[in-house]
Design an enzyme around this catalytic site. Structure first.
Site, mmCIF file in Angstrom:
data_model
loop_
_atom_site.group_PDB
_atom_site.id
_atom_site.type_symbol
_atom_site.label_atom_id
_atom_site.label_comp_id
_atom_site.label_asym_id
_atom_site.label_seq_id
_atom_site.Cartn_x
_atom_site.Cartn_y
_atom_site.Cartn_z
ATOM 1 C CG ASN A 105 -8.739 -1.860 12.373
ATOM 2 O OD1 ASN A 105 -7.788 -2.488 11.902
ATOM 3 N ND2 ASN A 105 -9.261 -0.810 11.778
ATOM 4 C CG ASP A 107 -0.328 -0.527 2.482
ATOM 5 O OD1 ASP A 107 0.905 -0.502 2.583
ATOM 6 O OD2 ASP A 107 -1.068 -0.948 3.381
ATOM 7 C CG HIS A 137 -5.790 -2.501 9.116
ATOM 8 N ND1 HIS A 137 -5.910 -1.190 9.510
ATOM 9 C CD2 HIS A 137 -4.455 -2.758 9.160
ATOM 10 C CE1 HIS A 137 -4.712 -0.692 9.769
ATOM 11 N NE2 HIS A 137 -3.821 -1.615 9.567
HETATM 12 C C1 F6R Z 1 1.532 -1.556 6.177
HETATM 13 C C2 F6R Z 1 0.170 -2.032 6.280
HETATM 14 C C3 F6R Z 1 -0.587 -2.070 7.568
HETATM 15 C C4 F6R Z 1 0.284 -2.407 8.782
HETATM 16 C C5 F6R Z 1 -0.572 -2.450 10.053
HETATM 17 C C6 F6R Z 1 0.271 -2.690 11.287
HETATM 18 O O1 F6R Z 1 2.017 -1.659 4.852
HETATM 19 O O2 F6R Z 1 -0.388 -2.367 5.292
HETATM 20 O O3 F6R Z 1 -1.603 -3.022 7.452
HETATM 21 O O4 F6R Z 1 0.911 -3.637 8.581
HETATM 22 O O5 F6R Z 1 -1.259 -1.239 10.188
HETATM 23 O O6 F6R Z 1 1.116 -1.588 11.471
HETATM 24 P P1 F6R Z 1 2.293 -1.615 12.537
HETATM 25 O O7 F6R Z 1 3.230 -2.681 12.088
HETATM 26 O O8 F6R Z 1 2.934 -0.249 12.434
HETATM 27 O O9 F6R Z 1 1.679 -1.886 13.852
#
Ligand code: F6R
Length: 240
Positions: free
Chosen positions: A135, A67, A137
């Site tokens: 959450n 992303d 995602h």
């Molecule tokens: C990053 C992405 C997000 C993160 C997620 C966890 O490319 O797509 O889904 O992997 O938000 O973020 P962190 O690792 O910062 O807790």
């Protein structure tokens, strides 16, 4: 789903790097699906160290990232393109021309999504690295995203904006939109590696590993993929 529980972030990162390195050693032309965020930084550090010390080569590797924020150019220091250069690409011998992210500054967003989907058809990920949102995602596929989604424009939830604001000078600077691979693009990967650490992810980890499979917790879809490895520290695993 194979779940490996580690003592801490450092052990999680070392194990995740080992897995990716073994994929690259077995197949020098591997396609690596990569993620940004705090979770994989240690993994990338271990890959860089291994490249320096053991010479594992990424010369023929292709990378595709999950992303990118909308509105940030690749040289903006909070863009994911910048993050990937800073945390990994500048420290290994991957050819920058073989590294791909959605373009967050594209003027025609629909055309950019089409371009990225076509690219993903050509480069099926040997492994897709994922972090996990608190959450549930994956990528920026927020709760409610259909399982058959492909690369699309996302309105980030307040929850994600808040989570990500720690990296910006103020919450007002966090972009409100992103381009993200869809859940279908992620599930198309030949294998998936999820790295998760911290107590704030424990509930999402439980939902991902043994909760109901529902778009309300996007990562629960991974239960339907035949080759998923979750490497999480004991805090993240505390509700399993
Ligand atoms: C990053 C992405 C997000 C993160 C997620 C966890 O490319 O797509 O889904 O992997 O938000 O973020 P962190 O690792 O910062 O807790």
């Amino acid at each position: 789903m194979k779940v490996i529980i580690t003592e801490n972030y450092e052990e999680m990162s070392a194990k995740a790097a080992e897995l990716i390195i073994s994929i690259v050693k077995n197949n020098p032309n591997a396609v690596l699906g990569l993620a940004t965020g705090s979770s994989p930084i240690g993994t990338y550090e271990n890959m860089a160290k291994d490249h320096r010390e053991n010479g594992t080569s990424y010369k023929s590797v292709t990378t595709v990232n999950l992303d990118e924020y909308v509105g940030l150019t690749a040289d903006h220091d909070q863009s994911y393109a910048y993050f990937m250069r800073h945390n990994l690409f500048d420290h290994i011998d991957v050819k920058l021309s073989n590294t791909h992210l959605p373009c967050g500054s594209a003027s025609d967003v629909a055309a950019e999504c089409d371009r990225y989907n076509a690219l993903l058809e050509n480069y099926k990920q040997d492994v897709q690295v994922l972090g996990l949102g608190s959450n549930g995602h994956i990528g920026f596929n927020e709760p409610g995203t259909p399982f058959d989604s492909v690369t699309h424009l996302v309105d980030l939830t307040e929850n994600t904006i808040k989570d990500n604001s720690r990296l910006f000078a103020s919450i007002d600077e966090v972009p409100r939109q992103a381009l993200s691979m869809g859940i279908k693009n992620i599930m198309n990967a030949k294998s998936i590696l999820v790295v998760v650490s911290g107590k704030n992810k424990a509930k999402a980890v439980k939902g991902m590993v043994k909760g109901e499979i529902t778009p309300d917790l996007p990562a629960s879809v991974l239960q339907l993929h035949p080759f998923v490895t979750v490497i999480c520290d004991k805090d993240a695993a505390s509700e399993l």
